[in-house]
Design a protein around this motif. Structure first.
Motif, PDB file in Angstrom:
ATOM      1  N   PRO A  97     -38.552  18.389  41.359  1.00 22.00           N
ATOM      2  CA  PRO A  97     -38.346  17.602  40.135  1.00 22.00           C
ATOM      3  C   PRO A  97     -39.650  16.980  39.653  1.00 22.00           C
ATOM      4  CG  PRO A  97     -36.618  17.144  41.709  1.00 22.00           C
ATOM      5  CD  PRO A  97     -37.633  18.000  42.425  1.00 22.00           C
ATOM      6  N   GLY A  98     -39.839  17.017  38.346  1.00 24.96           N
ATOM      7  CA  GLY A  98     -41.028  16.431  37.740  1.00 24.96           C
ATOM      8  C   GLY A  98     -42.226  17.363  37.672  1.00 24.96           C
ATOM      9  N   THR A  99     -42.132  18.548  38.291  1.00 30.39           N
ATOM     10  CA  THR A  99     -43.259  19.486  38.251  1.00 30.39           C
ATOM     11  C   THR A  99     -43.024  20.561  37.200  1.00 30.39           C
ATOM     12  OG1 THR A  99     -42.322  20.964  39.938  1.00 30.39           O
ATOM     13  CG2 THR A  99     -43.731  19.151  40.708  1.00 30.39           C
ATOM     14  N   ARG A 100     -44.104  21.195  36.805  1.00 30.40           N
ATOM     15  CA  ARG A 100     -44.020  22.288  35.844  1.00 30.40           C
ATOM     16  C   ARG A 100     -43.586  23.565  36.553  1.00 30.40           C
ATOM     17  NH1 ARG A 100     -49.769  21.812  32.639  1.00 30.40           N
ATOM     18  NH2 ARG A 100     -49.381  19.756  31.765  1.00 30.40           N
ATOM     19  N   ILE A 101     -42.842  24.392  35.839  1.00 27.69           N
ATOM     20  CA  ILE A 101     -42.569  25.724  36.370  1.00 27.69           C
ATOM     21  C   ILE A 101     -43.756  26.602  35.988  1.00 27.69           C
ATOM     22  CG2 ILE A 101     -40.052  25.482  36.282  1.00 27.69           C
ATOM     23  CD1 ILE A 101     -40.087  27.341  33.819  1.00 27.69           C
ATOM     24  N   PRO A 102     -43.930  27.729  36.678  1.00 26.68           N
ATOM     25  CA  PRO A 102     -45.037  28.622  36.300  1.00 26.68           C
ATOM     26  C   PRO A 102     -44.893  29.082  34.856  1.00 26.68           C
ATOM     27  CG  PRO A 102     -44.148  29.218  38.448  1.00 26.68           C
ATOM     28  CD  PRO A 102     -43.232  28.185  37.869  1.00 26.68           C
ATOM     29  N   ALA A 121     -33.662  33.133  30.102  1.00 21.20           N
ATOM     30  CA  ALA A 121     -33.236  32.447  31.327  1.00 21.20           C
ATOM     31  C   ALA A 121     -33.708  30.991  31.331  1.00 21.20           C
ATOM     32  CB  ALA A 121     -33.767  33.190  32.556  1.00 21.20           C
ATOM     33  N   ILE A 122     -34.940  30.769  30.926  1.00 23.09           N
ATOM     34  CA  ILE A 122     -35.475  29.404  30.868  1.00 23.09           C
ATOM     35  C   ILE A 122     -34.663  28.557  29.898  1.00 23.09           C
ATOM     36  CG2 ILE A 122     -37.465  28.058  30.056  1.00 23.09           C
ATOM     37  CD1 ILE A 122     -39.232  30.286  31.338  1.00 23.09           C
ATOM     38  N   ASN A 123     -34.309  29.113  28.755  1.00 20.54           N
ATOM     39  CA  ASN A 123     -33.496  28.368  27.789  1.00 20.54           C
ATOM     40  C   ASN A 123     -32.112  28.047  28.336  1.00 20.54           C
ATOM     41  OD1 ASN A 123     -35.283  27.894  25.657  1.00 20.54           O
ATOM     42  ND2 ASN A 123     -35.054  29.993  24.948  1.00 20.54           N
ATOM     43  N   GLN A 124     -31.551  28.949  29.123  1.00 21.88           N
ATOM     44  CA  GLN A 124     -30.249  28.670  29.761  1.00 21.88           C
ATOM     45  C   GLN A 124     -30.365  27.449  30.664  1.00 21.88           C
ATOM     46  OE1 GLN A 124     -28.233  30.744  27.668  1.00 21.88           O
ATOM     47  NE2 GLN A 124     -27.025  30.434  29.479  1.00 21.88           N
ATOM     48  N   VAL A 134     -41.699  19.837  27.665  1.00 20.54           N
ATOM     49  CA  VAL A 134     -42.707  18.813  27.440  1.00 20.54           C
ATOM     50  C   VAL A 134     -43.903  19.515  26.812  1.00 20.54           C
ATOM     51  CG1 VAL A 134     -44.193  17.086  28.513  1.00 20.54           C
ATOM     52  CG2 VAL A 134     -41.903  17.499  29.442  1.00 20.54           C
ATOM     53  N   GLY A 135     -44.060  19.319  25.520  1.00 26.52           N
ATOM     54  CA  GLY A 135     -45.126  20.035  24.817  1.00 26.52           C
ATOM     55  C   GLY A 135     -44.831  21.526  24.818  1.00 26.52           C
ATOM     56  N   ARG A 136     -45.711  22.286  25.440  1.00 26.65           N
ATOM     57  CA  ARG A 136     -45.540  23.730  25.498  1.00 26.65           C
ATOM     58  C   ARG A 136     -45.184  24.198  26.904  1.00 26.65           C
ATOM     59  NH1 ARG A 136     -50.348  26.446  22.270  1.00 26.65           N
ATOM     60  NH2 ARG A 136     -48.783  28.011  21.774  1.00 26.65           N
ATOM     61  N   THR A 137     -44.792  23.280  27.773  1.00 29.18           N
ATOM     62  CA  THR A 137     -44.440  23.655  29.144  1.00 29.18           C
ATOM     63  C   THR A 137     -43.035  23.162  29.473  1.00 29.18           C
ATOM     64  OG1 THR A 137     -45.360  21.623  30.064  1.00 29.18           O
ATOM     65  CG2 THR A 137     -46.848  23.503  29.918  1.00 29.18           C
ATOM     66  N   TYR A 138     -42.507  23.712  30.542  1.00 26.02           N
ATOM     67  CA  TYR A 138     -41.193  23.302  31.026  1.00 26.02           C
ATOM     68  C   TYR A 138     -41.365  22.598  32.356  1.00 26.02           C
ATOM     69  CZ  TYR A 138     -39.204  26.200  27.406  1.00 26.02           C
ATOM     70  OH  TYR A 138     -38.871  26.728  26.192  1.00 26.02           O
ATOM     71  N   VAL A 139     -40.690  21.462  32.462  1.00 28.02           N
ATOM     72  CA  VAL A 139     -40.773  20.618  33.652  1.00 28.02           C
ATOM     73  C   VAL A 139     -39.379  20.517  34.253  1.00 28.02           C
ATOM     74  CG1 VAL A 139     -41.305  18.274  34.456  1.00 28.02           C
ATOM     75  CG2 VAL A 139     -42.703  19.332  32.662  1.00 28.02           C
ATOM     76  N   ILE A 140     -39.313  20.535  35.581  1.00 27.59           N
ATOM     77  CA  ILE A 140     -38.038  20.397  36.277  1.00 27.59           C
ATOM     78  C   ILE A 140     -37.521  18.981  36.034  1.00 27.59           C
ATOM     79  CG2 ILE A 140     -36.846  20.531  38.503  1.00 27.59           C
ATOM     80  CD1 ILE A 140     -38.180  23.183  37.476  1.00 27.59           C
TER      81      ILE A 140
END
Length: 153
Positions: A97-102, A121-124, A134-140
């Motif tokens: 939690p709180g970290t970025r996915i690749p 899949a990411i959108n799901q 968050v901006g242009r990245t996805y965070v758990i």
């Protein structure tokens, strides 16, 4: 069923049965028009449907390339497997939690799929509340845990 939906269904079957093997160049629109006797617009709509489903991706240039879907693997199962794999990684703490996915491209390459399918899949997972954009990245999302809550004795 409308013409583009019928064509998309035929092409979907050909992709999932291996007629168009994973990674191969998909037939050009002009070839599909001549083969099926359909209009440019109908072929365009069918291809657009398959791109949205993650079966085809459109790299720079004119050719469409197949996403890596194995023969016999249905589209819903293929896409759902991506979601399940990412969900499992989140639950197991691979992505805490709180970290970025690749990056999407890196995940797609690692899992052997196209970036369009990976984004699906990411959108799901974002819709499930497991990821935050968050901006242009996805965070758990914080507060996710696979461990059961502690029991007071």
């Amino acid at each position: 069923m409308r013409a583009h939906e019928a064509l998309a269904e035929v092409l979907r079957r050909r992709i999932t049965d291996g007629t168009y093997p994973p990674g191969s160049v998909f037939p050009a629109s002009s070839v599909l028009k001549a083969t099926f006797g359909l209009s440019t617009h109908t072929v365009f709509m069918a291809k657009r449907t398959l791109i949205r489903e993650g079966l085809l991706e459109s790299p720079p240039g004119d050719a469409l390339t197949l996403v890596r879907v194995g023969p016999g693997q249905s589209v819903p199962n293929y896409k759902q497997e991506l979601v399940t794999t990412l969900r499992r990684r989140i639950e197991q703490g691979v992505y805490p939690p709180g970290t970025r996915i690749p990056k999407t491209a890196d995940l797609a390459e690692e899992l052997g799929v196209g970036p369009t399918a990976m984004l699906w899949a990411i959108n799901q997972l974002r819709e499930e509340g497991r990821l935050k954009c968050v901006g242009r990245t996805y965070v758990i999302a914080k507060g996710l845990s696979s461990a059961p809550p502690p029991v007071d004795l």
